[in-house]
Design a protein around this motif. Structure first.
Motif, PDB file in Angstrom:
ATOM      1  N   CYS A  64       0.821  -1.213   0.000  1.00  0.00           N
ATOM      2  CA  CYS A  64       0.000   0.000   0.000  1.00  0.00           C
ATOM      3  C   CYS A  64       0.857   1.265   0.000  1.00  0.00           C
ATOM      4  O   CYS A  64       0.969   1.940  -1.011  1.00  0.00           O
ATOM      5  N   SER A  85      -1.262  -4.726   3.528  1.00  0.00           N
ATOM      6  CA  SER A  85      -0.881  -3.545   4.296  1.00  0.00           C
ATOM      7  C   SER A  85      -0.856  -3.880   5.781  1.00  0.00           C
ATOM      8  O   SER A  85      -1.660  -4.690   6.252  1.00  0.00           O
ATOM      9  N   LEU A 126      -7.645   1.170   6.615  1.00  0.00           N
ATOM     10  CA  LEU A 126      -7.314   0.828   5.231  1.00  0.00           C
ATOM     11  C   LEU A 126      -8.526   0.988   4.323  1.00  0.00           C
ATOM     12  O   LEU A 126      -8.410   1.512   3.203  1.00  0.00           O
ATOM     13  N   ALA A 180      -5.150  -6.874   5.688  1.00  0.00           N
ATOM     14  CA  ALA A 180      -4.811  -5.782   6.593  1.00  0.00           C
ATOM     15  C   ALA A 180      -4.010  -6.328   7.781  1.00  0.00           C
ATOM     16  O   ALA A 180      -3.873  -7.542   7.960  1.00  0.00           O
TER      17      ALA A 180
END
Length: 298
Positions: free
Chosen positions: A46, A208, A215, A233
């Motif tokens: 990301c 990420s 997010l 995430a």
């Protein structure tokens, strides 16, 4: 980067200091290929790859936590080591603030609250800049950078200073609803590249270390909430970079073996993690020339 065509493979390795150049070249290349010839899936990091990196906000948050908790302020190299880590990893492995799981989790939560506050301040500054000069997106970007730098410097100063108090407000409660983000512009070229992948039927995933709620808000602000077939995430894994767990989970959610996935990352840790996972890897937009050289020889 390796793309597989039928029973043979063609290898490409890109190391670009400009992400725009990388995505532009690869987008043009893919347009000449038949969709059925591409056998890879692509996993994006990301920060710094899909969306602009925000190290100033993370640094400001960690420094604010150090000041509030009476911890030794992390040094610059420790802050850079923490890039891409989950908060719990940074607390115990990069800063060595705590080892007990409960205390590690508490400090990590404090950092997320401090980050939300730094983000709110930066958002407010960007909104004011847009009101003053709505025709210029560069003004908003400059305001974001300036606000982030101010937050970072104020966090390291004494809390008794009135000017510092005005900039570094107390961390917002995690129970408060998060205000919508100002529009975020993806890294140049990445949106068109994602559209090209989709046109060829190539699913993409995003990995990420950020909490899922943040997010999702960030992707929505960038208009990329539907751009990825899978999103991993920080909440989904125990460890992030330099561990390969997020990338292995992303490959599993795409339904492909790691050997048929390509990771697009931005650091030496990305290269190491992808190779541990058995993936091809592309290093783009490195933080510095020395980082690029290290990634190339890793």
């Amino acid at each position: 980067m390796i793309f597989f065509f039928g029973n043979f493979e063609v290898a490409f390795f890109f190391l670009a200091t400009r992400a725009r150049l990388f995505f532009s070249l690869l987008t043009r290349f893919l347009r000449f290929l038949p969709s059925s010839s591409i056998k890879n899936q692509v996993i994006f990091e990301c920060d710094g790859v899909t969306l602009p990196a925000t190290p100033q906000l993370h640094d400001a948050a960690w420094l604010a936590v150090a000041d509030a908790e009476g911890k030794a302020p992390p040094k610059r190299w420790q802050l850079r080591r923490a890039d891409g880590m989950k908060g719990e990893q940074a607390v115990s492995e990069a800063f060595h603030w705590a080892r007990a799981p409960a205390e590690v989790s508490r400090l990590a939560r404090a950092k997320e609250e401090a980050f939300d506050e730094a983000e709110r301040v930066a958002n407010a500054a960007a909104a004011v800049a847009l009101m003053v000069a709505p025709q210029s997106s560069e003004v908003a970007a400059a305001a974001l950078a300036s606000s982030s730098s101010s937050s970072s410097s104020s966090s390291s100063s004494s809390s008794s200073s009135s000017s510092s108090t005005a900039v570094a407000a107390p961390p917002a409660s995690s129970e408060q609803p998060k205000p919508p983000l100002q529009k975020i512009f993806p890294v140049p070229g990445v949106t068109r590249f994602l559209e090209t992948l989709a046109a060829h039927g190539v699913p993409a995933a995003l990995a990420s270390p950020e909490p899922l709620e943040r997010l999702e808000r960030t992707l929505a602000a960038a208009g990329l909430e539907r751009a990825f077939a899978a999103v991993v995430a920080g909440d989904d894994v125990a460890r992030c970079r330099p561990d390969a767990e997020p990338y292995l989970l992303a490959a599993a959610r795409l339904g492909r073996p790691p050997s048929r996935c390509v990771l697009i990352g931005n650091s030496n840790a990305s290269v190491e993690a992808a190779r541990d996972a058995g993936m091809a890897v592309v290093a783009v937009a490195p933080r510095s020339a020395s980082d690029a050289a290290g990634a190339a020889s890793a």
